[in-house]
Write an enzyme that holds these catalytic residues in place. Structure first.
Site, PDB file in Angstrom:
ATOM      1  N   ASP A 130      71.861  46.136  35.972  1.00 14.33           N
ATOM      2  CA  ASP A 130      71.657  45.431  37.237  1.00 14.33           C
ATOM      3  C   ASP A 130      71.947  46.351  38.426  1.00 14.33           C
ATOM      4  O   ASP A 130      72.636  47.360  38.293  1.00 14.33           O
ATOM      5  CB  ASP A 130      72.545  44.185  37.318  1.00 14.33           C
ATOM      6  CG  ASP A 130      74.029  44.516  37.235  1.00 14.33           C
ATOM      7  OD1 ASP A 130      74.384  45.392  36.423  1.00 14.33           O
ATOM      8  OD2 ASP A 130      74.833  43.909  37.956  1.00 14.33           O
ATOM      9  N   GLU A 131      71.409  45.985  39.560  1.00 17.39           N
ATOM     10  CA  GLU A 131      71.717  46.605  40.846  1.00 17.39           C
ATOM     11  C   GLU A 131      71.674  48.137  40.824  1.00 17.39           C
ATOM     12  O   GLU A 131      72.573  48.802  41.335  1.00 17.39           O
ATOM     13  CB  GLU A 131      73.073  46.108  41.357  1.00 17.39           C
ATOM     14  CG  GLU A 131      73.088  44.601  41.600  1.00 17.39           C
ATOM     15  CD  GLU A 131      74.379  44.087  42.187  1.00 17.39           C
ATOM     16  OE1 GLU A 131      74.337  43.148  42.990  1.00 17.39           O
ATOM     17  OE2 GLU A 131      75.452  44.632  41.821  1.00 17.39           O
ATOM     18  N   ALA A 132      70.606  48.669  40.236  1.00 16.17           N
ATOM     19  CA  ALA A 132      70.366  50.117  40.302  1.00 16.17           C
ATOM     20  C   ALA A 132      69.571  50.363  41.585  1.00 16.17           C
ATOM     21  O   ALA A 132      68.339  50.371  41.577  1.00 16.17           O
ATOM     22  CB  ALA A 132      69.596  50.591  39.068  1.00 16.17           C
TER      23      ALA A 132
END
Length: 591
Positions: free
Chosen positions: A249-251
């Protein structure tokens, strides 16, 4: 005679037309009810037409051979479908002898433990496992991060308070005894701050300024991620690995490091950095399945997947190996809409819901707003009811997250004792779904926690008396600390001696009336004594729950500012009292 014959013919004609019209209506209703809820835009239709006409260029990460895969080609011709997994010797599957929840609204109800902040001591951890088992959870999601007893090349990066091998065995064995499924979570794409923050790991970052995302094109860096998976899977193996979560997530930024750009230029010109990311996720998912065992299902957060080209995901056949965990921690599920669910359902036959019980209000939230999380979990019931039919195999369950930091470099959110009441309530909401009676779920949560009452409306604590471990910490921090701070600020704000002869002007420019210091000093000392008593009580209540480093961090973040203010007054009053000469007016005021 003639009119009767004519009437009969017309009647038969009306009946036939009615049957035909009814058949057409039923057909239309059937078609519309089976179609995903919500309209599809013209842009989406155009994209779907292009998908039928335009082949998508994809490349195999393993050998970098360029191949063209058309949408209509068979599975055998898809270069990303590897036969290697079929030849792997499967691990012996460890099964839980637990009553099935098949047919229930949520088949799996999983509680998340985020260990990258305020990790519990082992005995406290075991108490929490027993509590959630008693509450009815089916499993736990363990996000080890730097608290895992890493060895070899990873040993130097583990936390100074990291659990030992024996500690992990005790935790996992207790979970198995309690018939809780244990899902390990290893971040493999973004949120790798815990290891990329080090000087020696800078070369493996996508962007040197941000130690968050792994340079996906750097095979040496990717090997560190594989080693994490390898060690965690090996440790969990004998306790059972029904699911393995690869994070992802949230790369926020990827495809910019030199090695990633080289990979894209050589292998991904048609798919760009999205193809790089998806190829990485597929390779990691396959590796995790290899290490965890063929029966393990691979989970990944949805927020990156939802933005990737649906055609690339289809050609990679990611839906055959990854189950997306769709998260939204807002009260009204505002980040998700029909289109997102419909797009995910095109490629993924199943999904998981993900709500929160703590750590998802705002980054510095240290007290629990139970009502906020209650609303979030109740609205996930409605979301599931509206969206589940889009997925061929429906929802697999819900993961109720309890974040401890927004990321490795952030401050602490609500700690476990602060969030326990919310955790139990959100669990009961999930277990009772689709029933949504407020009083029933609150009463059940209160009973399981040994609380005399359980109220979340406009109160600091859900009850004044509960028996669960950590309740004393909860009451002190949620109630006593705010009351103390309010009282101290009020006293400081109305003390005329402090306001007149020890304000910031007096302290900075060394000008004060010594006569009043003898009035100020005992006043401030009494406030310090009140503060010290509450801090000492809080520390004592946390001693059996957390490591000393965690207690110090929590106190510094949440009480330290008040302590510094009071002791600052003491030090300055004592310093000013020693002055025997004062500056001539007017002296320059420095801004």
């Amino acid at each position: 005679m003639f009119p009767m014959r004519c009437l009969r013919r017309r009647s038969i004609d009306f009946i036939l037309k009615g049957v035909i019209l009814t058949t057409i209506c039923l057909f239309i209703v059937h078609m519309t009810s089976s179609y995903p809820k919500g309209g599809i835009s013209q842009r989406t239709l155009d994209s779907m037409q292009m998908q039928q006409q335009t082949p998508v260029l994809v490349k195999k990460r393993e050998n970098f051979e360029e191949q063209t895969v058309g949408v209509g080609e068979s599975k055998k011709e898809n270069p990303f479908v590897k036969a290697t997994l079929k030849s792997l010797a499967p691990r012996e599957e460890v099964k839980m002898d637990r009553p099935s929840r098949e047919g229930e609204f949520y088949k799996n109800v999983v509680i998340h433990f985020d260990l990258k902040g305020a990790p519990p001591k082992v005995d406290y951890f075991l108490e929490m496992l027993r509590l959630i088992s008693k509450g009815g959870a089916t499993g736990i999601l363990l996000e080890w991060e730097d608290m895992f007893p890493w060895t070899g090349t990873l040993e130097q990066f583990k936390n100074t308070d990291a659990y030992s091998e024996a500690d992990v065995d005790i935790i996992l064995n207790e979970a198995k005894t309690l018939k809780l499924d244990v899902i390990p979570l290893v971040q493999t794409f973004g949120h790798l701050e815990w290891i990329l923050k080090y000087e020696e790991m800078r070369k493996y970052r996508e962007n040197d300024a941000y130690p968050q995302v792994l340079c996906l094109g750097n095979e040496e860096g990717v090997e560190f991620v594989k080693e994490m998976i390898r060690q965690v899977a090996k440790k969990h193996a004998k306790y059972g690995i029904p699911f393995f979560h690869i994070g992802a997530d949230e790369a926020f930024e990827f495809g910019v490091c030199r090695e990633s750009l080289d990979w894209i230029n050589k292998n991904g010109k048609s798919g760009g950095k999205q193809l790089l990311a998806l190829a990485h996720l597929k390779a990691i998912a396959e590796f995790a399945k290899q290490e965890a065992g063929d029966s393990a299902q691979i989970l990944a957060w949805h927020d990156m997947l939802k933005d990737f080209d649906s055609r690339l995901i289809k050609n990679l056949e990611l839906g055959q190996i990854i189950q997306p965990v769709v998260w939204d921690y807002s009260e009204n599920i505002i980040t998700l809409n029909d289109y997102i669910f419909s797009t995910l359902a095109e490629n993924f036959p199943t999904m998981w819901a993900s709500s929160a019980y703590k750590g998802a209000n705002y980054p510095s939230a240290s007290t629990s707003e139970v009502r906020h999380y209650e609303t979030n979990n109740r609205n996930w019931i409605k979301t599931k009811q509206a969206q589940e039919r889009k997925f061929k195999s429906g929802f697999q369950g819900i993961i109720i997250t309890g974040w401890q930091r927004y990321d490795h470099l952030a401050g602490l959110c609500e700690t476990l004792p602060i969030g326990t009441a919310s955790m139990m309530l959100q669990m009961q909401i999930a277990l009772n779904a689709p029933g949504s009676d407020l009083e029933t779920t609150r009463r059940q949560a209160g009973k399981l926690l040994g609380c005399q009452t359980f109220n979340v409306d406009g109160v600091k604590t859900v009850s004044n008396q509960c028996t669960y471990k950590g309740f004393q910490t909860y009451v002190i921090y949620q109630s006593e600390v705010p009351n103390l701070f309010s009282r101290i600020d009020g006293e400081l704000g109305k003390n005329h001696h402090l306001m007149g002869w020890a304000n910031r002007y007096n302290r900075k420019y060394n000008i004060s009336q010594n006569w009043y210091h003898k009035e100020m000093l005992p006043f401030v000392q009494s406030l310090v004594a009140q503060y010290d008593r509450v801090e000492n009580d809080l520390r004592a209540s946390m001693k059996d729950l957390f490591f000393e480093n965690t207690i110090d961090e929590f106190i510094y973040e949440n009480l330290g500012e008040m302590s510094e203010k009071l002791h600052g007054y003491l030090d300055e009053i004592q310093r000013l009292d020693k002055l025997r000469a004062w500056p001539k007016r007017h002296f320059p005021i420095r801004k």
